[in-house]
Enzyme design. Structure first.
Site, PDB file in Angstrom:
ATOM      1  N   THR A  37     -12.194  72.589  57.301  1.00  0.00           N
ATOM      2  CA  THR A  37     -11.567  73.418  56.269  1.00  0.00           C
ATOM      3  C   THR A  37     -12.029  72.990  54.886  1.00  0.00           C
ATOM      4  O   THR A  37     -11.780  73.693  53.907  1.00  0.00           O
ATOM      5  CB  THR A  37     -10.037  73.298  56.338  1.00  0.00           C
ATOM      6  OG1 THR A  37      -9.675  71.910  56.212  1.00  0.00           O
ATOM      7  CG2 THR A  37      -9.509  73.823  57.667  1.00  0.00           C
ATOM      8  N   LYS A  89     -12.285  79.015  64.789  1.00  0.00           N
ATOM      9  CA  LYS A  89     -13.443  78.112  64.854  1.00  0.00           C
ATOM     10  C   LYS A  89     -13.583  77.477  66.240  1.00  0.00           C
ATOM     11  O   LYS A  89     -14.681  77.397  66.790  1.00  0.00           O
ATOM     12  CB  LYS A  89     -13.318  77.033  63.766  1.00  0.00           C
ATOM     13  CG  LYS A  89     -13.351  77.600  62.344  1.00  0.00           C
ATOM     14  CD  LYS A  89     -13.358  76.527  61.288  1.00  0.00           C
ATOM     15  CE  LYS A  89     -12.043  75.784  61.186  1.00  0.00           C
ATOM     16  NZ  LYS A  89     -10.944  76.658  60.701  1.00  0.00           N
ATOM     17  N   THR A  90     -12.464  77.026  66.806  1.00  0.00           N
ATOM     18  CA  THR A  90     -12.518  76.427  68.141  1.00  0.00           C
ATOM     19  C   THR A  90     -12.954  77.459  69.175  1.00  0.00           C
ATOM     20  O   THR A  90     -13.770  77.168  70.065  1.00  0.00           O
ATOM     21  CB  THR A  90     -11.152  75.847  68.531  1.00  0.00           C
ATOM     22  OG1 THR A  90     -10.770  74.857  67.577  1.00  0.00           O
ATOM     23  CG2 THR A  90     -11.191  75.219  69.911  1.00  0.00           C
ATOM     24  N   ASP A  97     -13.394  68.918  65.837  1.00  0.00           N
ATOM     25  CA  ASP A  97     -12.512  69.621  64.903  1.00  0.00           C
ATOM     26  C   ASP A  97     -12.167  68.682  63.755  1.00  0.00           C
ATOM     27  O   ASP A  97     -12.047  67.468  63.924  1.00  0.00           O
ATOM     28  CB  ASP A  97     -11.243  70.061  65.642  1.00  0.00           C
ATOM     29  CG  ASP A  97     -10.498  71.151  64.904  1.00  0.00           C
ATOM     30  OD1 ASP A  97     -11.031  71.660  63.892  1.00  0.00           O
ATOM     31  OD2 ASP A  97      -9.380  71.508  65.329  1.00  0.00           O
ATOM     32  N   ARG A 108      -4.152  83.524  64.220  1.00  0.00           N
ATOM     33  CA  ARG A 108      -3.150  82.652  64.831  1.00  0.00           C
ATOM     34  C   ARG A 108      -1.743  83.014  64.367  1.00  0.00           C
ATOM     35  O   ARG A 108      -0.793  82.985  65.153  1.00  0.00           O
ATOM     36  CB  ARG A 108      -3.430  81.188  64.483  1.00  0.00           C
ATOM     37  CG  ARG A 108      -2.502  80.234  65.237  1.00  0.00           C
ATOM     38  CD  ARG A 108      -2.486  78.853  64.642  1.00  0.00           C
ATOM     39  NE  ARG A 108      -3.835  78.365  64.462  1.00  0.00           N
ATOM     40  CZ  ARG A 108      -4.167  77.512  63.496  1.00  0.00           C
ATOM     41  NH1 ARG A 108      -3.277  77.088  62.643  1.00  0.00           N
ATOM     42  NH2 ARG A 108      -5.403  77.079  63.388  1.00  0.00           N
TER      43      ARG A 108
END
Length: 343
Positions: free
Chosen positions: A165, A66-67, A115, A224
């Protein structure tokens, strides 16, 4: 340029070890094809109209990029990028961020990325409503009393990109102000193989195709995690092997790290056994206490994957495991109440 507002010692959830290795354009981003195609259309349309990109909400589990997508949006638009963590933002700080977005040489239309935007408290969210719609803030100057006076601060247009989330925790008024809402899904094994191979080339790690596939298979559909496993397996390759990540070395290293054949780790197994030990049902708080883990971490990090692979269900009686989960653990499923009744 990116402006970091992360609290000292707080790790960015989507931040790899080497920030400069992130994709910087949509054409470089691997996976999430439908989302990338939509973003490409929205960005091109905004550029043709010479308008800022519409406010965008990115929804999905941690670690899916997302970032990175938020930074890519700023790069594609050719505007500045400012990042903040939702839980850290207070009213005065948000006022300062918004009023300074398009200053210091930044052009209008800068991207503000928040975020964990669901963790912004409700009073602070109220500042965002007029800011998102009309690009102004109402502030009070003075310490109160006769000397205090309201002032309206106008600033240039901007794009708010929020990542969450847990979309359900956003207030309705805030959620409705996002013109673009995109949901990220877990990655396929093939996509993760490409990501592992890309990172291996950037880190100058020699990885065989079967080794990359084994990492991808156990990475829980999350880039990740695949990146983290690659770096740890490199340690095993350098110390116990000849520096090459083969299938056998990747499998042995991941086994040593406690990651099983489908990507479950020790915490996943403890969560599942905590449910089994309580007769097949357990509340989130009970599980959190049993495994000594924060309830929010369990809900945001571990449960999405367990639900995705069909191992965990949320029921009115609490969390429960599916028959597939019992088979994977090699445990007998609990007897249903009906099986103990006499007819």
């Amino acid at each position: 340029m990116s402006e970091r507002l992360t609290a000292p010692g707080e790790q960015d959830d989507d931040e790899p070890t080497h920030h400069t290795f992130r994709p910087r354009r949509l054409d470089e981003f691997i996976g999430q094809k439908e989302i990338c195609d939509q973003m490409r259309v929205f960005i091109q349309a905004a550029q043709q109209r010479e308008e800022p990109l519409d406010h965008t909400l990115l929804v999905g589990p941690k670690g899916l990029g997302k970032t990175t997508l938020a930074e890519i949006a700023a790069n594609e638009m050719g505007v500045g990028f400012t990042r903040a963590i939702g839980s850290n933002i207070e009213r005065l700080e948000l006022t300062s961020i918004l009023s300074g977005l398009n200053q210091g040489g930044s052009q209008s239309g800068s991207v503000l990325f928040i975020d964990e935007i669901h963790r912004v408290n409700q009073r602070t969210q109220e500042i965002l409503y007029p800011a998102m719609e009309d690009y102004f803030l109402d502030v009070v100057i003075g310490q109160g009393g006769p000397g205090a006076r309201p002032v309206r601060l106008a600033f240039g247009s901007f794009t708010l990109i929020g990542a969450t989330t847990r979309e359900g925790l956003l207030t309705g008024p805030l959620r409705d102000r996002f013109g673009i809402r995109l949901r990220l899904d877990f990655y396929s094994k093939e996509e993760l193989v490409q990501i592992v191979q890309r990172d291996a080339a950037l880190f100058q790690i020699r990885v065989e195709e079967k080794g990359a596939a084994e990492i991808a298979k156990r990475a829980r559909g999350t880039p990740r995690i695949a990146k983290r496993y690659l770096r740890r397996i490199r340690d095993f390759a350098d110390t116990l092997g000849d520096g090459i990540v083969t299938y056998d070395l990747a499998r042995d290293a991941l086994d040593r790290l406690g990651v099983d054949s489908i990507g479950l780790d020790e915490t996943d197994r403890r969560i599942m056994y905590s449910i089994i030990e309580r007769g097949g049902y357990a509340s989130l708080n009970t599980i959190a206490s049993a495994v000594s883990e924060d309830a929010r971490t369990i809900e945001d990090v571990y449960e999405p994957f367990l639900i995705q692979i069909g191992f965990l269900s949320k029921t009115p009686r609490g969390r429960s495991l599916t028959p597939q989960a019992y088979v994977h653990l090699g445990e007998p499923p609990p007897e249903s109440p009906e099986s103990n009744q006499l007819f």
